[in-house]
Design a protein around this motif. Structure first.
Motif, PDB file in Angstrom:
ATOM      1  N   LEU A 182    -106.685  83.375  50.879  1.00 23.00           N
ATOM      2  CA  LEU A 182    -107.523  82.281  51.406  1.00 23.00           C
ATOM      3  C   LEU A 182    -107.192  80.928  50.814  1.00 23.00           C
ATOM      4  N   GLY A 183    -106.263  80.884  49.849  1.00 23.49           N
ATOM      5  CA  GLY A 183    -105.861  79.585  49.302  1.00 23.49           C
ATOM      6  C   GLY A 183    -106.752  79.066  48.205  1.00 23.49           C
ATOM      7  N   TYR A 184    -106.488  77.800  47.810  1.00 19.64           N
ATOM      8  CA  TYR A 184    -107.153  77.179  46.679  1.00 19.64           C
ATOM      9  C   TYR A 184    -107.819  75.886  47.139  1.00 19.64           C
ATOM     10  N   PRO A 185    -108.990  75.512  46.629  1.00 22.27           N
ATOM     11  CA  PRO A 185    -109.823  76.275  45.713  1.00 22.27           C
ATOM     12  C   PRO A 185    -110.546  77.393  46.439  1.00 22.27           C
ATOM     13  N   GLY A 186    -110.766  78.490  45.739  1.00 24.22           N
ATOM     14  CA  GLY A 186    -111.254  79.699  46.377  1.00 24.22           C
ATOM     15  C   GLY A 186    -112.712  79.670  46.795  1.00 24.22           C
ATOM     16  N   GLY A 187    -113.552  79.033  45.997  1.00 23.03           N
ATOM     17  CA  GLY A 187    -114.998  79.082  46.254  1.00 23.03           C
ATOM     18  C   GLY A 187    -115.378  78.661  47.661  1.00 23.03           C
ATOM     19  N   PRO A 188    -115.019  77.443  48.061  1.00 22.87           N
ATOM     20  CA  PRO A 188    -115.402  77.002  49.409  1.00 22.87           C
ATOM     21  C   PRO A 188    -114.787  77.884  50.500  1.00 22.87           C
ATOM     22  N   ALA A 189    -113.548  78.377  50.286  1.00 23.42           N
ATOM     23  CA  ALA A 189    -112.893  79.222  51.303  1.00 23.42           C
ATOM     24  C   ALA A 189    -113.630  80.553  51.445  1.00 23.42           C
ATOM     25  N   VAL A 190    -114.038  81.135  50.312  1.00 23.90           N
ATOM     26  CA  VAL A 190    -114.792  82.397  50.358  1.00 23.90           C
ATOM     27  C   VAL A 190    -116.127  82.171  51.073  1.00 23.90           C
ATOM     28  N   GLU A 191    -116.817  81.109  50.688  1.00 26.34           N
ATOM     29  CA  GLU A 191    -118.133  80.850  51.284  1.00 26.34           C
ATOM     30  C   GLU A 191    -118.036  80.692  52.799  1.00 26.34           C
ATOM     31  N   GLN A 192    -117.016  79.983  53.240  1.00 22.01           N
ATOM     32  CA  GLN A 192    -116.853  79.740  54.677  1.00 22.01           C
ATOM     33  C   GLN A 192    -116.579  81.034  55.442  1.00 22.01           C
ATOM     34  N   LEU A 193    -115.661  81.854  54.913  1.00 25.64           N
ATOM     35  CA  LEU A 193    -115.323  83.088  55.622  1.00 25.64           C
ATOM     36  C   LEU A 193    -116.473  84.101  55.552  1.00 25.64           C
ATOM     37  N   ALA A 194    -117.218  84.073  54.445  1.00 27.54           N
ATOM     38  CA  ALA A 194    -118.298  85.043  54.239  1.00 27.54           C
ATOM     39  C   ALA A 194    -119.416  84.887  55.275  1.00 27.54           C
ATOM     40  N   ALA A 237    -113.621  89.231  55.950  1.00 23.38           N
ATOM     41  CA  ALA A 237    -114.921  88.543  55.912  1.00 23.38           C
ATOM     42  C   ALA A 237    -115.975  89.442  55.252  1.00 23.38           C
ATOM     43  N   ASP A 238    -115.949  90.749  55.579  1.00 25.88           N
ATOM     44  CA  ASP A 238    -116.902  91.682  54.960  1.00 25.88           C
ATOM     45  C   ASP A 238    -116.664  91.775  53.454  1.00 25.88           C
ATOM     46  N   VAL A 239    -115.382  91.809  53.065  1.00 26.58           N
ATOM     47  CA  VAL A 239    -115.051  91.932  51.636  1.00 26.58           C
ATOM     48  C   VAL A 239    -115.569  90.721  50.867  1.00 26.58           C
ATOM     49  N   VAL A 240    -115.250  89.512  51.363  1.00 30.52           N
ATOM     50  CA  VAL A 240    -115.663  88.332  50.598  1.00 30.52           C
ATOM     51  C   VAL A 240    -117.182  88.124  50.652  1.00 30.52           C
ATOM     52  N   ALA A 241    -117.809  88.531  51.754  1.00 27.18           N
ATOM     53  CA  ALA A 241    -119.275  88.408  51.822  1.00 27.18           C
ATOM     54  C   ALA A 241    -119.917  89.354  50.799  1.00 27.18           C
ATOM     55  N   SER A 242    -119.355  90.558  50.672  1.00 26.00           N
ATOM     56  CA  SER A 242    -119.899  91.536  49.717  1.00 26.00           C
ATOM     57  C   SER A 242    -119.638  91.086  48.283  1.00 26.00           C
ATOM     58  N   PHE A 243    -118.447  90.507  48.053  1.00 29.14           N
ATOM     59  CA  PHE A 243    -118.115  89.978  46.728  1.00 29.14           C
ATOM     60  C   PHE A 243    -119.088  88.863  46.358  1.00 29.14           C
ATOM     61  N   GLN A 244    -119.266  87.919  47.278  1.00 27.48           N
ATOM     62  CA  GLN A 244    -120.159  86.783  47.025  1.00 27.48           C
ATOM     63  C   GLN A 244    -121.584  87.262  46.737  1.00 27.48           C
ATOM     64  N   ALA A 245    -122.020  88.275  47.491  1.00 23.85           N
ATOM     65  CA  ALA A 245    -123.372  88.809  47.291  1.00 23.85           C
ATOM     66  C   ALA A 245    -123.514  89.393  45.884  1.00 23.85           C
TER      67      ALA A 245
END
Ligand code: KG4
Ligand code: ZN
Length: 336
Positions: A182-194, A237-245
């Motif tokens: 998902l590239g850098y920085p990771g936080g915003p990219a994870v949040e968006q895909l999640a 998307a499921d993986v990063v949403a579960s990670f974020q949770a």
């Protein structure tokens, strides 16, 4: 040195990592300007911050950024009463650019130099947005390099309650994002895909959730890697949403427990990860359920900026006076 009061004008300078920033703040909380030049584009192609690239970009950007902060504030530079600058923690080459500039300006203008701890400055982000904040407060400080719970009794009076024993929360976001491409920085990219994922799709571990007030995130990152290798067809998307949770669950659970333990009347968020909408909403829900005030600074105040440096500098100047000009840059400076 003049009294430090509501009319004291501070120039803040921040160059500890990948944002070059300068701000003019009056009286510790009235932001007249806050200019942030991000280096994200420069580092993105390398997948993370390259220290040498960061130092060079700070060198190129700092003077114009300071000039813009003074122009945008609409003040004459003769009104500046002190220059506050991050002295650590951070990348040594990056820190040195800001510290050298701040000392030079303090000598030329004949005003005090104030060395600021970057972590202490993140604690002030909530105060900048809401000066009516009440103490005692628990601050959950979550950035790319740190994850801490801090008990705050007043500006300048705090105690470390817990911190990460391995990766920082932001580091976990960045590493998982990189693994998922998902590239850098990771936080915003994870949040968006999640947003498109199911946060219950994978039951990732909540390490140390019910144990003390320290954190551990490196096992979670490993679990994500193992899960994806075992389930190659899984939705990212499921993986990063579960990670974020999982991250948000542990952070909010511990902040809540910390607040119970110290009898805090509120919980404040700080640091880059505090820009995360799911974390912000979960913290506010938890505070509402517990009858506490929740403070979530604006996303611009969560990520690195010089307004928080100027605010911390105002409090430091009031409490301790100027810093000596032989104050060095300290890459691993601690909060307490
Ligand atoms: O406080 P900060 O700007 O710099 C440090 O002092 O470290 O924090 C940067 C960190 C990075 O790890 C970034 O991925 C994370 O904050 N971050 C986020 C979000 N925005 C930035 N993490 C999760 N969700 C976000 N929306
Ligand atoms: Zn920071």
């Amino acid at each position: 040195m003049p009294d430090v009061d509501a009319s004291t004008v501070i120039l803040g300078i921040e160059t500890s990592c990948d944002e070059t920033s300068a701000a003019i703040v009056l009286g510790g909380n009235d932001i007249a300007s806050n200019v942030v030049s991000s280096q994200i584009d420069l580092h993105a192609e390398f997948g993370g911050v390259v220290p040498e690239v960061a130092s060079r970009a700070h060198l190129e950007q700092l003077n114009p950024v300071i000039a813009r902060a003074i122009i945008e504030a609409g003040i004459d530079e003769s009104r500046i009463d002190a220059v506050a600058c991050t002295v650590g923690p951070g990348l040594i080459g990056a820190l040195l650019v800001g510290v050298s500039a701040a000392k030079g300006l303090s000598l030329v203008w004949d005003v005090p130099f104030v060395g600021v701890n970057h972590l202490e400055a993140h604690l002030y982000a909530s105060l900048l947005d809401d000066p009516t904040i009440e103490f005692p407060l628990v601050v959950l400080l979550v950035s790319g390099g740190h994850t801490m719970l801090v008990e705050m009794h007043a500006p300048g009076e705090y105690r470390l309650l817990g911190q990460t024993i391995d990766d920082a929360a932001g580091e976990a976001f960045d590493k998982v994002a990189r693994f998922c491409g998902l590239g850098y920085p990771g936080g915003p990219a994870v949040e968006q895909l999640a947003v498109d994922g199911d946060p219950t799709a994978a039951a990732f571990p909540r390490a140390m959730r019910d144990q003390g007030l320290d954190f551990s995130f490196s096992g979670l990152k490993t679990s994500v890697v193992n899960f994806v290798r075992k389930n190659p067809d899984v939705s990212v998307a499921d993986v990063v949403a579960s990670f974020q949770a999982a991250v948000v669950d542990v952070l909010v659970h511990k902040a809540r427990r910390a607040a119970d333990e110290v009898g805090a009347v509120g919980i404040a968020l700080g640091g880059g990860v505090a820009a995360n909408g799911v974390l912000r909403a979960a913290l506010l829900d938890a505070c509402a359920a517990d009858g506490r005030r929740g403070y979530v600074p604006s996303p611009e105040m969560c990520t690195d900026n010089a307004a928080m440096i100027a605010a911390a500098g105002w409090h430091r100047l009031r409490l301790d006076g100027p810093s000596p000009l032989d104050t060095g840059a300290t890459p691993n400076l601690r909060l307490v």
